[in-house]
Design an enzyme around this catalytic site. Structure first.
Site, PDB file in Angstrom:
ATOM      1  N   HIS A  40       0.832  -1.204   0.000  1.00 35.01           N
ATOM      2  CA  HIS A  40       0.000   0.000   0.000  1.00 35.01           C
ATOM      3  C   HIS A  40       0.869   1.257   0.000  1.00 35.01           C
ATOM      4  O   HIS A  40       0.618   2.201  -0.731  1.00 35.01           O
ATOM      5  CB  HIS A  40      -0.922   0.021   1.228  1.00 35.01           C
ATOM      6  CG  HIS A  40      -2.215  -0.688   0.997  1.00 35.01           C
ATOM      7  ND1 HIS A  40      -2.301  -2.053   0.917  1.00 35.01           N
ATOM      8  CD2 HIS A  40      -3.472  -0.214   0.803  1.00 35.01           C
ATOM      9  CE1 HIS A  40      -3.565  -2.382   0.692  1.00 35.01           C
ATOM     10  NE2 HIS A  40      -4.289  -1.299   0.620  1.00 35.01           N
ATOM     11  N   LYS A 105     -10.234  -7.811   7.826  1.00 28.80           N
ATOM     12  CA  LYS A 105     -10.965  -8.087   9.058  1.00 28.80           C
ATOM     13  C   LYS A 105     -11.003  -6.839   9.913  1.00 28.80           C
ATOM     14  O   LYS A 105     -10.071  -6.041   9.911  1.00 28.80           O
ATOM     15  CB  LYS A 105     -10.349  -9.261   9.820  1.00 28.80           C
ATOM     16  CG  LYS A 105      -8.963  -9.007  10.371  1.00 28.80           C
ATOM     17  CD  LYS A 105      -8.529 -10.128  11.306  1.00 28.80           C
ATOM     18  CE  LYS A 105      -7.040 -10.102  11.583  1.00 28.80           C
ATOM     19  NZ  LYS A 105      -6.697  -9.627  12.932  1.00 28.80           N
TER      20      LYS A 105
END
Lengths: 184, 281
Positions: A40, A105
């Site tokens: 990222h 999650k």
């Protein structure tokens, strides 16, 4: 009350995304791309420098996952989701360039939630800590980018009936905000 | 006096790393089974069954229970009858970790510098805690704790006259802060007393105690019971999607402390609480 076991496949079209509501359970088939913290960071640095990305993220799904190493004869290692919140700071930039879905999650920030709504995207939850179980739903795995990052490389996974729950839908509804309604 | 050599240590640690990461602890499996029975939320029940499936598959496929095979933490208890003369224990353990992680196809998750974060990550070094107590023999325990839950660790320095309720509130707040993020249902390790550093270590060590055991101290056992009950009213549940199974167990360890202080540390473990141990007589 919630849809369960609805089969969906990539690329996700607008109609499918719109039909999914926070709390729905789906089985996803098709291609997804692993990317976590370092991938990222690199992608967003490229975007901010105006460099063209080595991967086309338009209408794609990113899976926050760093699998264990693959044993010989196996498709992939253990491959459950990692905590999504760590990617919050870098997510809006990817949604801006057309990323459509994320799998991880836990909770997301308000900024991410608004960004999901703005771009008509979607956030899915996978079962945390069920990496062995989920590995059986992966048909193929191929590292395609940032291989030097080891477990943090971008890997193209092809999955079949990968079980997910809609965490934040395209209207920005968050499953964790409506949790009380789950206590049947 | 027993003589222990580095090859024995290295092999034992390698084996423990694989064992801990692939075979879910028996007490944790039993706790999950109990939770499935007592859970009333059907969706939560289903997720809990998925976790037992995961444990079965991991063992059958010899694959890690979770992709985060942790920062291996090794506890070494060295008894007075054990002769470790001439042994480079640190090296033997780190080599054992490398062997185990390589052989078990576990994940290389360790960067040698926390700020520079050179890539790719490595298998080692793990963290080692030595304890020379009134033991006999040598015990080695490997706890490969994932960082999703490790990131939720908290320490608070209370004052000695604080009501017990405040301490409970803090412990419960750490669980609530973790919320759906760190793979609930959690096992909650608590360290009370000692110094700041000791409290954090105790909280982690508390995770090693089997979930079907409670503290041998009466007042602590009752604290554990009360905390578990209250935490399971938080409605976080498996995956954070609600249910009465927010925690599989609360384990509290205490230590003598200073007249001016009352450190309390909380170490959260995900449901995949992994550890394995070996004892040399």
């Amino acid at each position: 009350m919630f849809i369960s076991n609805k089969k969906i496949s990539t690329p996700l079209d607008e109609e499918t995304i719109k039909s999914l509501k926070a709390g729905d359970e789906v089985l996803l088939s098709g291609e997804i791309f692993t990317a976590r913290d370092q991938a990222h960071k690199r992608l967003v640095e490229m975007i901010s420098k105006g460099v063209s990305l080595p991967i086309d993220l338009k209408n794609k799904i990113i899976y926050y996952c760093g699998p264990t190493r693959t044993a010989p004869g196996r498709v992939v290692g253990s491959c459950g989701p990692t905590t999504s919140a760590r990617m919050d700071r870098l997510t809006p930039q990817l949604l801006q360039i057309g990323l459509k879905g994320m799998i991880g999650k836990g909770r997301r920030s308000d900024v991410v939630r608004h960004s999901i709504r703005k771009h008509g995207a979607i956030y899915f939850l996978a079962t945390g800590g069920a990496g062995a179980f989920l590995s059986r739903r992966v048909i193929s795995a191929k590292p395609i980018l940032f291989k030097e990052l080891g477990p943090e490389a971008v890997v193209r996974l092809v999955v079949k009936d990968f079980p997910l729950i809609v965490g934040i839908d395209s209207t920005g509804r968050d499953v964790f905000e409506m949790r009380t309604s789950f206590t049947e | 006096m027993k003589k222990i050599n580095s090859e024995i240590i290295r092999r034992a640690v390698a084996h423990l790393c694989i064992e801990a990461n692939i075979r879910l602890r028996k007490d944790v499996r039993a706790a999950l089974s109990r939770a499935i029975k007592s859970e009333t939320n059907p969706r939560a029940k289903r997720f809990l069954s998925q976790l037992l499936d995961n444990a079965r598959i991991a063992q059958a496929d010899k694959i890690a229970l979770c992709q985060d095979t942790g920062l291996p933490t090794v506890f070494v208890e060295i008894g007075r009858d054990v002769n470790t003369q001439g042994l480079d224990m640190d090296r033997a353990i780190q080599k054992g970790i490398e062997d185990g992680y390589r052989k078990g196809f576990l994940r290389n998750s360790i960067v040698s510098d926390p700020l520079l974060r050179p890539q790719p990550p490595k298998f080692s070094p793990g963290v080692i805690h030595y304890d020379f107590g009134l033991y006999r023999g040598l015990r080695i325990t490997v706890l490969p704790k994932g960082f999703g839950c490790e990131n939720k660790t908290q320490l608070k320095m209370f004052t000695p006259t604080v009501p017990l309720e405040e301490i409970k509130k803090f412990i419960i707040s750490v669980v609530k802060d973790s919320g759906p993020d760190a793979c609930p249902p959690y096992v909650v390790g608590v360290g009370i007393g000692g110094s700041a550093d000791q409290a954090v270590l105790l909280a982690k060590k508390a995770l090693l105690r089997p979930l079907d055991k409670c503290s041998s101290l009466k007042h602590i056992a009752s604290l554990e019971k009360d905390l578990l009950k209250k935490i399971n009213q938080a409605n976080i549940g498996p995956l954070g999607l609600g249910g009465r199974t927010t925690s599989l167990g609360v384990s509290v360890l205490t230590a003598p402390t200073h007249i001016a202080g009352l450190p309390v540390a909380v170490s959260i473990s995900c449901h995949a609480l992994r550890s394995a141990s070996v004892y040399f007589k």
